[in-house]
Design a protein around this motif. Structure first.
Motif, short mmCIF file in Angstrom:
data_model
loop_
_atom_site.label_atom_id
_atom_site.label_comp_id
_atom_site.label_asym_id
_atom_site.label_seq_id
_atom_site.Cartn_x
_atom_site.Cartn_y
_atom_site.Cartn_z
N GLY A 60 7.20 -6.69 -0.60
CA GLY A 60 8.05 -5.53 -0.86
C GLY A 60 7.89 -5.03 -2.28
O GLY A 60 7.79 -3.81 -2.52
N ARG A 61 7.86 -5.95 -3.25
CA ARG A 61 7.69 -5.52 -4.64
C ARG A 61 6.33 -4.87 -4.85
O ARG A 61 6.21 -3.88 -5.58
CB ARG A 61 7.85 -6.72 -5.57
N ALA A 62 5.29 -5.42 -4.20
CA ALA A 62 3.96 -4.84 -4.35
C ALA A 62 3.91 -3.42 -3.82
O ALA A 62 3.36 -2.51 -4.47
CB ALA A 62 2.93 -5.72 -3.64
N PHE A 63 4.50 -3.20 -2.65
CA PHE A 63 4.47 -1.85 -2.08
C PHE A 63 5.37 -0.89 -2.86
O PHE A 63 5.05 0.29 -3.00
CB PHE A 63 4.88 -1.90 -0.60
N LEU A 64 6.48 -1.38 -3.36
CA LEU A 64 7.33 -0.52 -4.20
C LEU A 64 6.61 -0.12 -5.48
O LEU A 64 6.68 1.05 -5.91
CB LEU A 64 8.63 -1.25 -4.52
N GLY A 107 3.82 7.99 -7.25
CA GLY A 107 4.72 9.05 -7.68
C GLY A 107 4.49 9.44 -9.13
O GLY A 107 4.45 10.63 -9.47
N VAL A 108 4.35 8.45 -10.00
CA VAL A 108 4.11 8.74 -11.42
C VAL A 108 2.79 9.46 -11.60
O VAL A 108 2.69 10.43 -12.37
CB VAL A 108 4.16 7.44 -12.24
N ALA A 109 1.75 8.99 -10.89
CA ALA A 109 0.44 9.63 -10.99
C ALA A 109 0.51 11.08 -10.52
O ALA A 109 -0.09 11.98 -11.13
CB ALA A 109 -0.59 8.84 -10.18
N ALA A 110 1.25 11.34 -9.45
CA ALA A 110 1.38 12.70 -8.95
C ALA A 110 2.12 13.59 -9.95
O ALA A 110 1.73 14.73 -10.21
CB ALA A 110 2.09 12.70 -7.60
N VAL A 161 1.55 15.61 0.60
CA VAL A 161 0.64 14.47 0.43
C VAL A 161 1.43 13.21 0.06
O VAL A 161 1.17 12.11 0.58
CB VAL A 161 -0.41 14.79 -0.64
N LEU A 162 2.41 13.35 -0.85
CA LEU A 162 3.23 12.21 -1.22
C LEU A 162 4.01 11.67 -0.03
O LEU A 162 4.15 10.45 0.14
CB LEU A 162 4.20 12.59 -2.34
N LEU A 163 4.54 12.57 0.79
CA LEU A 163 5.26 12.14 1.98
C LEU A 163 4.35 11.33 2.90
O LEU A 163 4.75 10.27 3.42
CB LEU A 163 5.83 13.36 2.70
N VAL A 164 3.13 11.83 3.08
CA VAL A 164 2.18 11.10 3.93
C VAL A 164 1.85 9.74 3.32
O VAL A 164 1.79 8.71 4.01
CB VAL A 164 0.91 11.94 4.13
N LEU A 165 1.64 9.70 1.99
CA LEU A 165 1.32 8.45 1.33
C LEU A 165 2.46 7.45 1.43
O LEU A 165 2.26 6.25 1.71
CB LEU A 165 0.97 8.70 -0.14
#
Length: 429
Positions: A12-16, A23-26, A135-139
């Motif tokens: 969970g931590r890895a995926f978060l 999000g930050v990169a976007a 794109v973020l929603l899909v990711l």
């Protein structure tokens, strides 16, 4: 297992972290794109527009000023708030619509270009942020689905780890690791691991059963010859014609036999405790200490050692009396065994029993190894088999009676046994 350290929590931590990084990169990408669009593309377009206008104006004085939906041009007749601006670029955000102003001068003439930046912001939102949000929603959706799939893949391992953690060493059941108890999504590797654990648990249960049987049988078989040796030693000591060297030898035999008898008593007690548990009953700690002190004095008969017993309180406890006798008896016999002359003092305080002696004591490095099996105190000549204190530590840990030992060479040893659950009665009342 501590919370937050399992496989599921780590996944969970890895995926978060992955989602946060995306999000930050976007956000950084949108910011850089906005800066690039405004500071580079818009300004370069205004420069090109001004250059093109001056070139055309040089050959055609009737060439019109730029006038589009987003761009307006002024030649000498700029509004008063723009007429005072110097050559170059200017950001104007105090107006109803934010604009970028570019002032260009050539041959004494002044060209002012005003670009509506609000329209560009709408275009960025329309063609930049909305596709990015999609794109973020899909990711994020893909990340969540991957997390769910990973949890399902690891769930059999987590279930197997939980079964291992809940395994009781005193009651091993190989059926706990049966394949039918695993989640349906268990892979072949997990099922093979469960089979291996079941085989290991089965073998371990057999080893434990054999050890208990051997300990019980050996202890029972030893008690009969030990009793014969003890009775024979008593008869020899009662024989008047026995020489003094022979009497000392018989006393050594009698003490060694007593040690062996106590050791078999310990083994029987531990075998019963591991197998079926020991029933607890209401026990007066003072009575047990008094009885064991008398036994220890009898074993040390002939030594110039004085025993003192102080009862400030009477302590009552719900516990197996045999366990308490073994624990206190071992510590008292050690006190007398390692005291050649002087005194052994036993005191009962509010929630503890304290045993002090004026014996040989122990060095700190020896004291640190005292609870290891077959480790004895100052020397081997004092008898014993080096397992008593190891068993004392095992019993104190098992029943929650902490034992603390302090010792100094040539000064003596202090042993403290605490009984947190004891009921205290003031003996003066």
């Amino acid at each position: 297992m501590a919370r937050g350290k399992g496989v599921g929590a780590r996944l969970g931590r890895a995926f978060l972290l992955q989602a946060a990084f995306i999000g930050v990169a976007a956000a950084v990408s949108v910011f850089l794109a906005n800066v690039l669009l405004e500071d580079v593309l818009i300004r370069q377009a205004l420069r090109d527009e001004a250059t093109f206008f001056w070139e055309r104006r040089a050959t055609d004085l009737s060439h019109p000023l730029p006038a589009t939906l987003n761009l307006s041009g002024y030649l000498e007749d700029a509004p008063p708030d723009l007429a005072t601006l110097g050559p170059g670029f200017h950001e104007r955000i105090d107006t109803a619509r934010p604009t970028v102003v570019y002032v260009s001068e050539q041959a004494g003439r002044r060209l002012t270009l005003v670009f509506d930046r609000g329209s560009v912001a709408k275009l960025v939102t329309l063609f930049g942020l909305l596709p990015l949000a999609f794109v973020l929603l899909v990711l994020y959706l893909t990340t969540w689905l991957a997390f769910r799939a990973s949890r399902r893949a690891f769930s059999p391992v987590v279930a197997l780890a939980r079964q291992v953690r809940e395994l009781d060493p005193t009651a091993l059941h190989p059926a706990r690791f049966d394949r039918s108890r695993l989640p349906p999504a268990a892979d072949d590797e997990v099922q093979e691991l469960a089979d291996a654990l079941a085989r290991y648990s089965d073998r371990l249960a057999e080893f434990v059963a054999r050890e208990r049987q051997f300990t019980r049988d050996a202890s029972h078989e030893l008690r009969t010859p030990l009793t014969v040796v003890q009775i024979s030693s008593d008869l020899l000591l009662a024989d008047e014609p026995l020489s003094e060297p022979g009497r000392r030898a018989v006393k050594r035999i009698r003490r060694a036999t007593g040690d062996m008898d106590e050791l078999t008593r310990l083994f029987l007690l531990l075998a019963r405790e591991d197998e079926v548990g020991l029933p607890a009953s209401a026990v007066c700690i003072n009575d047990v200490v008094s009885e064991e002190l008398t036994r220890a004095q009898q074993a040390a008969e002939g030594k110039p050692v004085v025993a003192r017993f102080t009862e400030k309180y009477r302590l009552h406890l719900e516990a197996p009396e045999g366990v308490l006798s073994v624990l206190v008896g071992n510590l008292l016999r050690n006190a007398f065994s390692y005291t050649d002359q002087g005194e052994v003092e036993v005191s009962i305080d509010a929630d503890r029993v304290v045993i002090r002696d004026t014996g040989v004591g122990m060095a700190p490095d020896r004291l640190a190894e005292l609870y290891r099996p077959f480790v004895r105190g100052e020397s081997a000549r004092r008898g014993g088999h080096g397992v008593g204190l190891s068993i004392v530590r095992r019993l104190s840990d098992r029943f929650g009676w902490p034992v603390d030992i302090e010792s100094q060479p040539g000064v003596g040893t202090r042993v403290e046994i605490r009984f947190p659950g004891a009921t205290v009665v003031d003996s003066s009342q």
